[in-house]
Design an enzyme around this catalytic site. Structure first.
Site, short mmCIF file in Angstrom:
data_model
loop_
_atom_site.label_atom_id
_atom_site.label_comp_id
_atom_site.label_asym_id
_atom_site.label_seq_id
_atom_site.Cartn_x
_atom_site.Cartn_y
_atom_site.Cartn_z
CD GLU A 43 -2.58 1.86 2.67
OE1 GLU A 43 -2.05 0.43 3.94
OE2 GLU A 43 -3.74 2.15 2.57
NE ARG A 268 4.93 -8.21 10.51
CZ ARG A 268 4.04 -6.99 9.62
NH1 ARG A 268 2.79 -7.58 10.45
NH2 ARG A 268 3.83 -6.48 8.79
CE LYS A 278 3.74 0.15 4.42
NZ LYS A 278 2.86 0.20 3.53
#
Length: 567
Positions: A43, A268, A278
């Site tokens: 994104e 992850r 983020k």
RNA sequence: UGUCCGAUGGUGUAACUGGCAACACGUCUGACUCUGGAUCAGAAGAGUCCAGGUUCGACCCCUGGUCGGACAACCA
């Protein structure tokens, strides 16, 4: 020759990770005719970080390994958070890492028309409805993980009414938040994502690509899987938190009746002494705890690049850490190992003193300059040699001298002999001190002209070798010494009442003056060096001709200081 | 008191799909070295979350626990 190539001699194939096993099983079964197609779907709402690098290497690596393809697709369904700045940085970072999506650059927003049509199909099939409840009501009726939700009063509208309302949503007749399109599945499902999830919301916001063409935007769940399907992705690889979405992913594909990719989830990456979300990285940038997304202390790809990491070292790191489903916390020292390993082979050696003390060679002629020949890289003979000027007055590292040294100290001390790298063996005769502070101001030495590098006498055994710089030839530069951004291994797990920012390392950046050998004068931004005995350094983009700025990538391993610190 | 996922040296990943646990980083020795770097040689460190079961044999299969993670944004 042929028969010599026995099994044992073939290249040591590493065992497959669980995703490769799934893929090879699918190939064996003839699924998708053996075709492999992956995608990296960021994104554009922030800069990529080392965790994304793991995913990039995984997806593009799989594409290459199985002679398939990998798309770059921006998951841009939320115009309020997404910006072209991020799109650009993401493309730059993926390319820099060494991957290429060819002509397969896509955006979920490319599919808005198609997605809209899919929604209409669901409505016609009675699998989706327009709900007039507001966000709070929907959330209040969704139930909890242990308690079922309550069905919306709008759940049983007619197909015609739903179609009409959805058309008018698109036409812009309603304000933000007035209505949503929901899938009609099961409000009692133990999986929260199955409880009539929202498919479309009204958002009168302009999109970085489609502008004001739309005022309804699909949610992640309605965009991602369908985009995968449209692109005929065979294996849609994502992180663990999407595992609970998979039933919905599959449901939507099935109910719409389109090609079904297979979603596979992996754990992850977590790295010690840093944060990886983020949101948190954005916070550090906005609150100026760092100079920007590309601050060399950031775990972003742009930060690592500026720090002096190479794409090869990051790819190797991604390979070494592996892929699995259990939560993990990788020690930064592994990342540091990867960059040292890479730079050791390729970085030109150079001498520079960061904390200087003057050395005067008493028996060296006052104005004489001798050019020493120095090896550029002992790991790579092809790197050649360079000349380094030697004169009567030098700088050495203050830590390389001790007036009253312990036994194991191999460096300079009164009466002791050391070698000056690529130059002469010197002996310390005396020191001068500042009478006020006791600080040593000058170290007087004598040199033995017969011990010049390459001469027979130079083979004399001495315990230590020091780096040095001729004082009057030194190129003075700014040197930025970076350390870990946080002072605890896991800043994401703060104690009561604290946040990750309470663990920022106040000493993560120290700026010092460096006195460097003159050969470095014309170095350009991005050039990497090993400052002998100190570490690897890269020329920062803040550099100007005559005003060099270096970033320390990583210090050299230092068994002496390690031993000292253990005391 | 839900659903899903996971659990192997300090860290991460393996174990040819059931044959008493390997590799990398880290750590520690020693050798070598004009970088206390690199390199080379070697060592220590887990008996695989626990309890049962199946089996000649279980990290692997079954049952039940324990612990950890994810999920209740009109974010992705």
């Amino acid at each position: 020759m042929e028969e010599k190539k026995s099994k044992g001699e073939e290249k040591p194939a590493r065992s497959l990770n669980f995703i490769e096993e799934i893929i090879e099983e699918d190939i064996r079964k003839g699924k998708n005719d053996g075709r492999i197609h992956t995608r990296f779907p960021p994104e554009p709402n922030g800069y990529l970080h080392i965790g994304h690098a793991k995913s990039i290497c995984l997806n593009f690596g799989l594409g290459a390994r199985y002679h398939g393809m990998t798309n770059l697709r921006f998951d841009d369904t939320n115009p309020v958070k997404e910006e072209v700045e991020y799109v650009d940085s993401i493309m730059e970072d993926v390319h820099w890492l060494g991957f290429d999506w060819g002509n397969r650059l896509f955006y979920a927003s490319d599919y808005f028309d198609q997605l809209y049509d899919f929604a209409v199909i669901l409505i016609r099939r009675g699998k989706a409805y327009v709900c007039d409840m507001h966000a709070e009501e929907i959330s209040a009726t969704r139930g909890t993980p242990t308690r079922p939700g309550i069905e919306s009063p709008y759940r049983n509208r007619t197909m015609e009414e739903n179609l009409d309302l959805f058309t008018r949503m698109r036409a812009g007749e309603f304000p933000d938040g007035a209505r949503v399109l929901r899938a009609k599945i099961d409000m009692a499902s133990p999986n929260m994502h199955i409880r009539d999830p929202i498919l479309y919301r009204i958002l009168h916001a302009s999109h970085h690509r489609t502008g004001d063409a739309w005022c309804i935007y699909p949610m992640y769940d309605f965009a991602h899987g369908q985009s995968d399907s449209i692109e005929r992705i065979t294996h849609s690889i994502c992180t663990l938190e999407f595992e609970v979405h998979r039933p919905l992913y599959d449901w939507l594909i099935r109910e719409i009746g389109i090609y079904a990719p297979r979603q596979i989830e992996f754990a992850r990456l977590n790295l010690s002494y840093t944060v990886m979300s983020k949101r948190k990285l954005l916070e550090l940038v906005k609150e100026k705890h760092v100079s920007g997304w590309d601050d060399p202390r950031m775990p972003t790809i742009s930060g690592l690049r500026r720090r002096g990491y190479t794409p090869e070292s990051i790819r190797n790191f991604a390979e070494i850490i592996g892929v699995a489903k259990r939560d993990n916390m990788i020690d930064v020292s592994l990342l540091e190992f990867c960059i040292r390993e890479d730079l050791n082979k390729r970085a030109i050696r150079v001498m520079g003193v960061l904390n200087p003390v003057r050395v005067i060679i008493d028996n060296f002629p006052d104005d004489q300059v001798e050019e020493m020949e120095a090896v550029n890289n002992p790991e790579d003979p092809a790197a050649g040699t360079r000349r380094v000027p030697f004169s009567k007055e030098l700088y050495i590292e203050r830590e390389d001298f001790m007036e009253d040294p312990p036994n194991k100290f191999f460096r300079l001390a009164p009466g002791r002999e050391v070698r000056l790298r690529s130059a002469f063996i010197i002996t310390c005769e005396s020191v001068e001190k500042n009478p006020e502070t006791g600080e040593i101001t000058v170290i007087h030495c004598t040199y033995d002209p017969m011990t010049r590098s390459g001469m027979p006498e130079s083979n004399r055994k001495v315990k230590g070798t020091l780096h040095w710089v001729s004082a009057r030839h030194a190129v003075v530069s700014e040197v930025r010494l970076y350390d870990r951004l946080f002072c605890v291994p896991n800043p994401d797990d703060p104690e009561e009442g604290k946040t990750f920012k309470d663990y920022l390392n106040p000493d993560s950046l120290k700026v010092v003056k460096g006195f460097l050998e003159p050969s470095i004068r014309d170095a350009k931004a991005g050039n990497k060096f090993q400052f002998e005995r100190l570490g690897y350094f890269v020329v920062d983009i803040d550099s100007h001709p005559g005003a060099l700025v270096f970033n320390r990538v990583v210090p050299l391993r230092d068994s002496w200081s390690r031993a000292e610190n253990q005391k």
